[in-house]
Design a protein around this motif. Structure first.
Motif, PDB file in Angstrom:
ATOM      1  N   LYS A   1       7.443   6.135 -12.604  1.00 42.39           N
ATOM      2  CA  LYS A   1       7.198   5.264 -13.748  1.00 42.39           C
ATOM      3  C   LYS A   1       8.176   4.083 -13.775  1.00 42.39           C
ATOM      4  CE  LYS A   1       6.465   5.316 -18.742  1.00 42.39           C
ATOM      5  NZ  LYS A   1       6.462   6.143 -19.968  1.00 42.39           N
ATOM      6  N   GLY A   2       7.621   2.893 -13.925  1.00 41.03           N
ATOM      7  CA  GLY A   2       8.445   1.702 -14.038  1.00 41.03           C
ATOM      8  C   GLY A   2       8.760   1.007 -12.726  1.00 41.03           C
ATOM      9  N   LEU A   3       8.427   1.634 -11.595  1.00 39.93           N
ATOM     10  CA  LEU A   3       8.669   0.995 -10.301  1.00 39.93           C
ATOM     11  C   LEU A   3       7.738  -0.206 -10.122  1.00 39.93           C
ATOM     12  CD1 LEU A   3       9.008   4.014  -7.806  1.00 39.93           C
ATOM     13  CD2 LEU A   3      10.859   2.631  -8.793  1.00 39.93           C
ATOM     14  N   THR A   4       8.226  -1.204  -9.400  1.00 44.92           N
ATOM     15  CA  THR A   4       7.400  -2.350  -9.041  1.00 44.92           C
ATOM     16  C   THR A   4       7.115  -2.304  -7.550  1.00 44.92           C
ATOM     17  OG1 THR A   4       8.244  -3.762 -10.811  1.00 44.92           O
ATOM     18  CG2 THR A   4       7.261  -4.868  -8.913  1.00 44.92           C
ATOM     19  N   LEU A   5       5.844  -2.208  -7.203  1.00 41.73           N
ATOM     20  CA  LEU A   5       5.417  -2.175  -5.811  1.00 41.73           C
ATOM     21  C   LEU A   5       5.075  -3.594  -5.373  1.00 41.73           C
ATOM     22  CD1 LEU A   5       3.013   0.923  -5.981  1.00 41.73           C
ATOM     23  CD2 LEU A   5       5.501   0.885  -5.638  1.00 41.73           C
TER      24      LEU A   5
ATOM     25  N   SER B   1      -6.360   1.317  -2.436  1.00 39.54           N
ATOM     26  CA  SER B   1      -5.998   2.642  -2.947  1.00 39.54           C
ATOM     27  C   SER B   1      -4.803   2.570  -3.887  1.00 39.54           C
ATOM     28  CB  SER B   1      -5.718   3.594  -1.778  1.00 39.54           C
ATOM     29  OG  SER B   1      -6.912   3.866  -1.061  1.00 39.54           O
ATOM     30  N   ILE B   2      -3.862   1.684  -3.587  1.00 37.50           N
ATOM     31  CA  ILE B   2      -2.737   1.477  -4.510  1.00 37.50           C
ATOM     32  C   ILE B   2      -3.255   0.929  -5.833  1.00 37.50           C
ATOM     33  CG2 ILE B   2      -0.640   0.134  -4.919  1.00 37.50           C
ATOM     34  CD1 ILE B   2      -0.114   0.204  -1.918  1.00 37.50           C
ATOM     35  N   MET B   3      -4.178  -0.017  -5.768  1.00 39.08           N
ATOM     36  CA  MET B   3      -4.720  -0.646  -6.974  1.00 39.08           C
ATOM     37  C   MET B   3      -5.485   0.348  -7.842  1.00 39.08           C
ATOM     38  SD  MET B   3      -5.978  -4.250  -5.268  1.00 39.08           S
ATOM     39  CE  MET B   3      -6.330  -5.106  -6.803  1.00 39.08           C
ATOM     40  N   MET B   4      -6.043   1.395  -7.226  1.00 42.42           N
ATOM     41  CA  MET B   4      -6.796   2.389  -7.968  1.00 42.42           C
ATOM     42  C   MET B   4      -5.914   3.482  -8.565  1.00 42.42           C
ATOM     43  SD  MET B   4      -9.976   1.496  -8.034  1.00 42.42           S
ATOM     44  CE  MET B   4      -9.166  -0.074  -8.403  1.00 42.42           C
ATOM     45  N   SER B   5      -4.600   3.406  -8.340  1.00 34.76           N
ATOM     46  CA  SER B   5      -3.752   4.516  -8.781  1.00 34.76           C
ATOM     47  C   SER B   5      -2.402   4.124  -9.360  1.00 34.76           C
ATOM     48  CB  SER B   5      -3.516   5.464  -7.594  1.00 34.76           C
ATOM     49  OG  SER B   5      -2.960   4.748  -6.486  1.00 34.76           O
ATOM     50  N   ALA B   6      -1.804   3.033  -8.945  1.00 31.06           N
ATOM     51  CA  ALA B   6      -0.426   2.704  -9.336  1.00 31.06           C
ATOM     52  C   ALA B   6      -0.249   2.637 -10.851  1.00 31.06           C
ATOM     53  CB  ALA B   6       0.000   1.388  -8.689  1.00 31.06           C
ATOM     54  N   ALA B   7      -1.153   1.951 -11.534  1.00 32.55           N
ATOM     55  CA  ALA B   7      -1.027   1.789 -12.985  1.00 32.55           C
ATOM     56  C   ALA B   7      -1.096   3.129 -13.712  1.00 32.55           C
ATOM     57  CB  ALA B   7      -2.119   0.854 -13.502  1.00 32.55           C
ATOM     58  N   LYS B   8      -1.779   4.107 -13.138  1.00 30.46           N
ATOM     59  CA  LYS B   8      -1.900   5.425 -13.758  1.00 30.46           C
ATOM     60  C   LYS B   8      -0.567   6.144 -13.810  1.00 30.46           C
ATOM     61  CE  LYS B   8      -6.712   5.779 -12.199  1.00 30.46           C
ATOM     62  NZ  LYS B   8      -7.677   6.484 -11.325  1.00 30.46           N
ATOM     63  N   PHE B   9       0.391   5.706 -13.003  1.00 27.70           N
ATOM     64  CA  PHE B   9       1.745   6.250 -13.014  1.00 27.70           C
ATOM     65  C   PHE B   9       2.716   5.338 -13.763  1.00 27.70           C
ATOM     66  CE2 PHE B   9      -0.051   8.591  -9.493  1.00 27.70           C
ATOM     67  CZ  PHE B   9       0.584   9.822  -9.552  1.00 27.70           C
ATOM     68  N   GLY B  10       2.202   4.246 -14.302  1.00 21.93           N
ATOM     69  CA  GLY B  10       3.077   3.298 -14.973  1.00 21.93           C
ATOM     70  C   GLY B  10       3.821   2.395 -14.015  1.00 21.93           C
ATOM     71  N   MET B  11       3.275   2.216 -12.802  1.00 26.25           N
ATOM     72  CA  MET B  11       3.900   1.329 -11.818  1.00 26.25           C
ATOM     73  C   MET B  11       3.259  -0.051 -11.856  1.00 26.25           C
ATOM     74  SD  MET B  11       4.673   3.721  -8.463  1.00 26.25           S
ATOM     75  CE  MET B  11       3.042   4.453  -8.310  1.00 26.25           C
ATOM     76  N   HIS B  12       4.078  -1.065 -11.655  1.00 24.71           N
ATOM     77  CA  HIS B  12       3.611  -2.448 -11.595  1.00 24.71           C
ATOM     78  C   HIS B  12       3.274  -2.794 -10.145  1.00 24.71           C
ATOM     79  CE1 HIS B  12       5.291  -2.594 -15.610  1.00 24.71           C
ATOM     80  NE2 HIS B  12       6.473  -2.254 -15.124  1.00 24.71           N
ATOM     81  N   LEU B  13       2.363  -3.721  -9.956  1.00 21.91           N
ATOM     82  CA  LEU B  13       1.967  -4.119  -8.609  1.00 21.91           C
ATOM     83  C   LEU B  13       1.961  -5.634  -8.481  1.00 21.91           C
ATOM     84  CD1 LEU B  13       0.857  -3.570  -5.758  1.00 21.91           C
ATOM     85  CD2 LEU B  13      -1.440  -3.435  -6.775  1.00 21.91           C
ATOM     86  N   GLN B  14       2.676  -6.126  -7.458  1.00 20.21           N
ATOM     87  CA  GLN B  14       2.687  -7.536  -7.099  1.00 20.21           C
ATOM     88  C   GLN B  14       2.191  -7.637  -5.670  1.00 20.21           C
ATOM     89  OE1 GLN B  14       6.658  -8.396  -9.885  1.00 20.21           O
ATOM     90  NE2 GLN B  14       6.818  -8.568  -7.656  1.00 20.21           N
ATOM     91  N   ALA B  15       1.020  -8.228  -5.476  1.00 20.30           N
ATOM     92  CA  ALA B  15       0.394  -8.245  -4.154  1.00 20.30           C
ATOM     93  C   ALA B  15       0.201  -9.664  -3.643  1.00 20.30           C
ATOM     94  CB  ALA B  15      -0.950  -7.526  -4.205  1.00 20.30           C
TER      95      ALA B  15
ATOM     96  N   GLY C   1      10.868  -6.654  -6.656  1.00 15.41           N
ATOM     97  CA  GLY C   1      10.158  -5.436  -6.276  1.00 15.41           C
ATOM     98  C   GLY C   1      11.087  -4.318  -5.840  1.00 15.41           C
ATOM     99  N   ASN C   2      10.773  -3.092  -6.247  1.00 13.61           N
ATOM    100  CA  ASN C   2      11.543  -1.927  -5.794  1.00 13.61           C
ATOM    101  C   ASN C   2      11.096  -1.449  -4.424  1.00 13.61           C
ATOM    102  OD1 ASN C   2      10.915  -1.325  -9.035  1.00 13.61           O
ATOM    103  ND2 ASN C   2      13.075  -1.202  -8.455  1.00 13.61           N
TER     104      ASN C   2
END
Length: 362
Positions: free
Chosen positions: A195-199, A211-225, A265-266
């Motif tokens: 939770k809270g990590l930025t990918l 696959s990341i886009m279909m799951s990361a937010a469900k864990f509370g992770m941010h995504l910068q692509a 990003g983490n």
């Protein structure tokens, strides 16, 4: 019900508890959970297909990661033998070659007492010599599950529709869910929580990113692509990812600038720029991806605790040696975790087993 022996009356439940503690201690498996009973989860995945993480809730994905950690702890670290899949067989259809997917699935399924059956395009021709429908029905009568590594996601969808057994996506043109489970287990082990990590994704808008886009937010992770122009992810998947981000209060950033994606990003993540079946595009792709190599320059704008992931095989143009072999690189634990996560997938889809290990903090 009580059991009497030598004049002593002992409740049967207490005897069972003592017996479990004794056997657990001798096997080195006691986890300190009350009387040693496995922790029960409300999540039940038995009989499901795993075609995409889009079809799973955050709680269900967490359960698979929890089960992965449990199996890894009990088998690797405690040396237990868990024949949870004894008497079961797995059909493995491989239209695309693989190192990690094949080894992790074959060794993992066998380690749990099951029998994996490897089938290449020389052994089985999906939809060529036999229709997908007929193949699905034959496999359903002879195996307990199928893992298929294919070109087209639509082939997996047909197999799942026509099969009476679980179908697992070992990779397709659209998704690679079992890779992302390994990635998340690796990050869970390293950071202690997701939770809270930025990918920060830097590369192609491919099945890994989907696959990341279909799951990361469900864990509370941010995504910068960041992807080059013309190589962005599927628009429909982007739209759904935006919805997930809104529902879970996370940030989703799509850009064509690698440094913008890496900033803060983490976890720096990339993948091959030229997937199997894209060899004819190599020259064009290498030109389009100029400036996308992950280097220490990229890492300088990332968070101070940055790490690096790559699902392998890796090419030097994607990430330089300084990052790839650095202490911040988690690529080899990531590769190993392919085994523990696919084992967890098979156990969750084929059995009623519940983890014994305390549930990690996600």
């Amino acid at each position: 019900m009580e059991t009497s022996h030598l004049g002593l009356s002992v409740p049967r439940s207490l005897l069972l508890c003592i017996l479990y503690l004794f056997t657990s201690a001798t096997r080195g498996s006691f986890s300190g959970n009350g009387c040693g009973k496995p922790l029960q989860s409300q999540v039940q995945l038995k009989g499901r297909d795993l075609l995409t993480l889009k079809n799973f809730t955050g709680e269900e994905i967490q359960y698979m990661l929890w089960l992965s950690a449990d199996l890894k702890f009990r088998i690797k670290h405690k040396g237990e033998y868990l024949p949870l899949l004894q008497g079961k067989s797995l059909g493995m259809i491989f239209e695309k070659r693989s190192t990690r997917t094949r080894l992790s699935t074959e060794t993992g399924f066998a380690l749990l007492g099951g029998h994996p059956c490897f089938l290449t395009t020389q052994d089985i021709h999906l939809g060529v010599n036999e229709s997908l429908t007929d193949t699905a029905r034959v496999l359903s009568s002879m195996t307990d599950a199928v893992l298929a590594r294919v070109y087209k996601q639509s082939d997996l969808d047909i197999l799942a529709k026509e099969s009476s057994i679980p179908i697992v996506n070992g990779l397709s043109d659209l998704y690679h869910p079992i890779q992302i489970l390994a990635d998340y287990l690796t990050l869970q082990e390293h950071y202690g929580s997701l939770k809270g990590l930025t990918l920060s994704w830097i590369g192609d808008g491919n099945n890994i990113l989907h696959s990341i886009m279909m799951s990361a937010a469900k864990f509370g992770m941010h995504l910068q692509a960041a992807t080059p122009k013309g190589y962005e992810p599927d628009p429909n998947i982007v739209k759904l990812a935006e919805q997930y981000a809104k529902e879970n209060g996370t940030k989703l950033t799509m850009t064509n600038d690698p440094l913008e994606a890496a900033r803060g990003g983490n976890v720096l993540i990339t993948d091959t720029w030229i997937s199997m079946g894209q060899e004819e595009e190599k020259k064009k792709r290498l030109k389009a991806f100029q400036g996308y190599q992950v280097t220490m320059k990229t890492a300088k704008v990332a968070a101070s605790d940055w790490t690096f992931l790559h699902c392998l095989p890796r090419k030097p143009e994607e990430v330089d040696d300084e990052v790839f072999y650095s202490p911040r690189s988690l690529v080899f634990p990531e590769a190993e975790n392919r085994k523990w996560t696919i084992m967890a997938v098979m156990v969750s889809l084929l059995t009623d087993y519940s983890p014994v290990l305390q549930k990690p903090k996600f």
